[in-house]
Design a protein around this motif. Structure first.
Motif, PDB file in Angstrom:
ATOM      1  N   MET A   1      22.274  97.874  75.340  1.00  0.00           N
ATOM      2  CA  MET A   1      22.104  97.283  76.644  1.00  0.00           C
ATOM      3  C   MET A   1      20.911  97.955  77.318  1.00  0.00           C
ATOM      4  O   MET A   1      20.823  99.174  77.360  1.00  0.00           O
ATOM      5  N   LYS A   2      20.005  97.165  77.800  1.00  0.00           N
ATOM      6  CA  LYS A   2      18.811  97.668  78.475  1.00  0.00           C
ATOM      7  C   LYS A   2      19.172  98.087  79.901  1.00  0.00           C
ATOM      8  O   LYS A   2      20.157  97.634  80.466  1.00  0.00           O
ATOM      9  N   SER A   3      18.357  98.928  80.491  1.00  0.00           N
ATOM     10  CA  SER A   3      18.630  99.421  81.847  1.00  0.00           C
ATOM     11  C   SER A   3      18.559  98.285  82.873  1.00  0.00           C
ATOM     12  O   SER A   3      19.297  98.285  83.857  1.00  0.00           O
ATOM     13  N   ARG A   4      17.676  97.307  82.642  1.00  0.00           N
ATOM     14  CA  ARG A   4      17.579  96.172  83.559  1.00  0.00           C
ATOM     15  C   ARG A   4      18.870  95.357  83.570  1.00  0.00           C
ATOM     16  O   ARG A   4      19.359  94.953  84.612  1.00  0.00           O
ATOM     17  N   GLU A   5      19.414  95.137  82.399  1.00  0.00           N
ATOM     18  CA  GLU A   5      20.652  94.369  82.291  1.00  0.00           C
ATOM     19  C   GLU A   5      21.808  95.154  82.918  1.00  0.00           C
ATOM     20  O   GLU A   5      22.655  94.594  83.605  1.00  0.00           O
ATOM     21  N   TYR A   6      21.812  96.465  82.701  1.00  0.00           N
ATOM     22  CA  TYR A   6      22.836  97.319  83.294  1.00  0.00           C
ATOM     23  C   TYR A   6      22.793  97.214  84.821  1.00  0.00           C
ATOM     24  O   TYR A   6      23.821  97.044  85.481  1.00  0.00           O
ATOM     25  N   GLU A   7      21.610  97.328  85.401  1.00  0.00           N
ATOM     26  CA  GLU A   7      21.455  97.260  86.859  1.00  0.00           C
ATOM     27  C   GLU A   7      21.869  95.888  87.395  1.00  0.00           C
ATOM     28  O   GLU A   7      22.503  95.789  88.440  1.00  0.00           O
ATOM     29  N   ARG A   8      21.500  94.846  86.682  1.00  0.00           N
ATOM     30  CA  ARG A   8      21.861  93.494  87.104  1.00  0.00           C
ATOM     31  C   ARG A   8      23.377  93.321  87.123  1.00  0.00           C
ATOM     32  O   ARG A   8      23.951  92.808  88.079  1.00  0.00           O
ATOM     33  N   ARG A   9      24.033  93.772  86.067  1.00  0.00           N
ATOM     34  CA  ARG A   9      25.499  93.656  86.001  1.00  0.00           C
ATOM     35  C   ARG A   9      26.169  94.533  87.059  1.00  0.00           C
ATOM     36  O   ARG A   9      27.175  94.140  87.654  1.00  0.00           O
ATOM     37  N   ARG A  10      25.609  95.702  87.275  1.00  0.00           N
ATOM     38  CA  ARG A  10      26.179  96.596  88.299  1.00  0.00           C
ATOM     39  C   ARG A  10      26.071  95.953  89.681  1.00  0.00           C
ATOM     40  O   ARG A  10      27.016  95.984  90.469  1.00  0.00           O
ATOM     41  N   ARG A  11      24.916  95.363  90.019  1.00  0.00           N
ATOM     42  CA  ARG A  11      24.751  94.682  91.303  1.00  0.00           C
ATOM     43  C   ARG A  11      25.725  93.521  91.433  1.00  0.00           C
ATOM     44  O   ARG A  11      26.304  93.294  92.491  1.00  0.00           O
ATOM     45  N   SER A  12      25.917  92.802  90.339  1.00  0.00           N
ATOM     46  CA  SER A  12      26.850  91.683  90.344  1.00  0.00           C
ATOM     47  C   SER A  12      28.270  92.146  90.640  1.00  0.00           C
ATOM     48  O   SER A  12      28.994  91.533  91.430  1.00  0.00           O
ATOM     49  N   ILE A  13      28.672  93.252  90.016  1.00  0.00           N
ATOM     50  CA  ILE A  13      30.016  93.799  90.244  1.00  0.00           C
ATOM     51  C   ILE A  13      30.158  94.277  91.680  1.00  0.00           C
ATOM     52  O   ILE A  13      31.187  94.054  92.328  1.00  0.00           O
ATOM     53  N   GLU A  14      29.125  94.913  92.232  1.00  0.00           N
ATOM     54  CA  GLU A  14      29.175  95.384  93.616  1.00  0.00           C
ATOM     55  C   GLU A  14      29.247  94.210  94.599  1.00  0.00           C
ATOM     56  O   GLU A  14      29.971  94.267  95.590  1.00  0.00           O
ATOM     57  N   GLU A  15      28.511  93.150  94.315  1.00  0.00           N
ATOM     58  CA  GLU A  15      28.577  91.960  95.181  1.00  0.00           C
ATOM     59  C   GLU A  15      29.973  91.340  95.142  1.00  0.00           C
ATOM     60  O   GLU A  15      30.496  90.914  96.165  1.00  0.00           O
ATOM     61  N   GLN A  16      30.550  91.318  93.959  1.00  0.00           N
ATOM     62  CA  GLN A  16      31.901  90.772  93.829  1.00  0.00           C
ATOM     63  C   GLN A  16      32.895  91.648  94.594  1.00  0.00           C
ATOM     64  O   GLN A  16      33.809  91.139  95.242  1.00  0.00           O
ATOM     65  N   LEU A  17      32.720  92.964  94.544  1.00  0.00           N
ATOM     66  CA  LEU A  17      33.569  93.878  95.287  1.00  0.00           C
ATOM     67  C   LEU A  17      33.484  93.581  96.787  1.00  0.00           C
ATOM     68  O   LEU A  17      34.500  93.509  97.477  1.00  0.00           O
ATOM     69  N   GLN A  18      32.265  93.408  97.294  1.00  0.00           N
ATOM     70  CA  GLN A  18      32.095  93.133  98.719  1.00  0.00           C
ATOM     71  C   GLN A  18      32.767  91.815  99.113  1.00  0.00           C
ATOM     72  O   GLN A  18      33.413  91.729 100.159  1.00  0.00           O
ATOM     73  N   ALA A  19      32.619  90.810  98.275  1.00  0.00           N
ATOM     74  CA  ALA A  19      33.259  89.517  98.573  1.00  0.00           C
ATOM     75  C   ALA A  19      34.775  89.662  98.565  1.00  0.00           C
ATOM     76  O   ALA A  19      35.468  89.114  99.442  1.00  0.00           O
ATOM     77  N   ASP A  20      35.316  90.403  97.601  1.00  0.00           N
ATOM     78  CA  ASP A  20      36.759  90.622  97.533  1.00  0.00           C
ATOM     79  C   ASP A  20      37.256  91.385  98.755  1.00  0.00           C
ATOM     80  O   ASP A  20      38.308  91.062  99.318  1.00  0.00           O
ATOM     81  N   LEU A  21      36.524  92.394  99.180  1.00  0.00           N
ATOM     82  CA  LEU A  21      36.922  93.164 100.351  1.00  0.00           C
ATOM     83  C   LEU A  21      36.916  92.301 101.617  1.00  0.00           C
ATOM     84  O   LEU A  21      37.784  92.446 102.477  1.00  0.00           O
ATOM     85  N   GLU A  22      35.953  91.419 101.729  1.00  0.00           N
ATOM     86  CA  GLU A  22      35.922  90.520 102.899  1.00  0.00           C
ATOM     87  C   GLU A  22      37.139  89.599 102.912  1.00  0.00           C
ATOM     88  O   GLU A  22      37.714  89.343 103.968  1.00  0.00           O
ATOM     89  N   LEU A  23      37.538  89.116 101.745  1.00  0.00           N
ATOM     90  CA  LEU A  23      38.737  88.274 101.673  1.00  0.00           C
ATOM     91  C   LEU A  23      39.985  89.062 102.065  1.00  0.00           C
ATOM     92  O   LEU A  23      40.852  88.560 102.792  1.00  0.00           O
ATOM     93  N   ILE A  24      40.064  90.292 101.606  1.00  0.00           N
ATOM     94  CA  ILE A  24      41.208  91.140 101.948  1.00  0.00           C
ATOM     95  C   ILE A  24      41.232  91.401 103.446  1.00  0.00           C
ATOM     96  O   ILE A  24      42.278  91.318 104.090  1.00  0.00           O
ATOM     97  N   ARG A  25      40.078  91.698 104.022  1.00  0.00           N
ATOM     98  CA  ARG A  25      40.009  91.937 105.463  1.00  0.00           C
ATOM     99  C   ARG A  25      40.392  90.700 106.258  1.00  0.00           C
ATOM    100  O   ARG A  25      41.078  90.785 107.264  1.00  0.00           O
ATOM    101  N   ALA A  26      39.939  89.538 105.821  1.00  0.00           N
ATOM    102  CA  ALA A  26      40.287  88.300 106.519  1.00  0.00           C
ATOM    103  C   ALA A  26      41.794  88.056 106.471  1.00  0.00           C
ATOM    104  O   ALA A  26      42.406  87.653 107.470  1.00  0.00           O
TER     105      ALA A  26
END
Length: 157
Positions: free
Chosen positions: A1-26
């Motif tokens: 796995m290249k570092s670019r792909e790692y960073e992209r997947r990590r950002r995707s997971i963090e964005e999903q975390l933020q969306a999940d947290l907003e749903l929980i807060r709502a």
């Protein structure tokens, strides 16, 4: 796995975390509003709930990469005491009281008209079921297509 792909997947997971947290807060905020509404409607003149509650500040849990200090939850406007007074009490006794005024064959909307307000559907069906078990009413016609269930009063022998 290249570092670019790692960073992209990590950002995707963090964005999903933020969306999940907003749903929980709502969901959390909706639960708080519902609890406050129930509290306001169940207060029986003890002075505690007579004053309008002010907006409450709810602290949010922060996660790494998030700097949120607080959020203001708007309280629902309290309804008049008279509106709650009509809906308090035992739904069974309310339906029993209007049962004699209903036509021989009636529908649930006839009950609502006689009461002057709507009780929750599940509560109404529980009351109707209890009345059937007590042999005060019986089902005259089941719902079918556009027809509603019709009930009839049982005359005592």
């Amino acid at each position: 796995m290249k570092s670019r792909e790692y960073e992209r997947r990590r950002r995707s997971i963090e964005e999903q975390l933020q969306a999940d947290l907003e749903l929980i807060r709502a969901g959390y905020q909706a639960k708080l509003r519902a609890l406050e509404t129930i509290w306001l409607s169940s207060a029986e003149g003890d002075g505690e709930a007579s004053a309008e509650p002010s907006n409450e500040t709810v602290l949010r849990e922060t996660v790494p990469g998030e700097t949120v200090l607080s959020e203001t939850v708007q309280s629902a406007p309290p309804a008049s005491e008279a509106a709650f007074a009509v809906r308090r009490g035992d739904p069974r006794s309310s339906v029993d009281a209007v049962l004699q005024d209903l036509p021989e064959v009636f529908e649930k909307r006839d009950i609502f008209q006689a009461l002057g307000y709507k009780i929750p559907r599940a509560t109404l069906y529980r009351v109707l079921s209890d009345l059937q078990m007590d042999k005060k009413i019986a089902i005259a016609a089941y719902s079918q297509g556009g027809r509603r269930t019709q009930y009839r009063k049982v005359t005592e022998p």
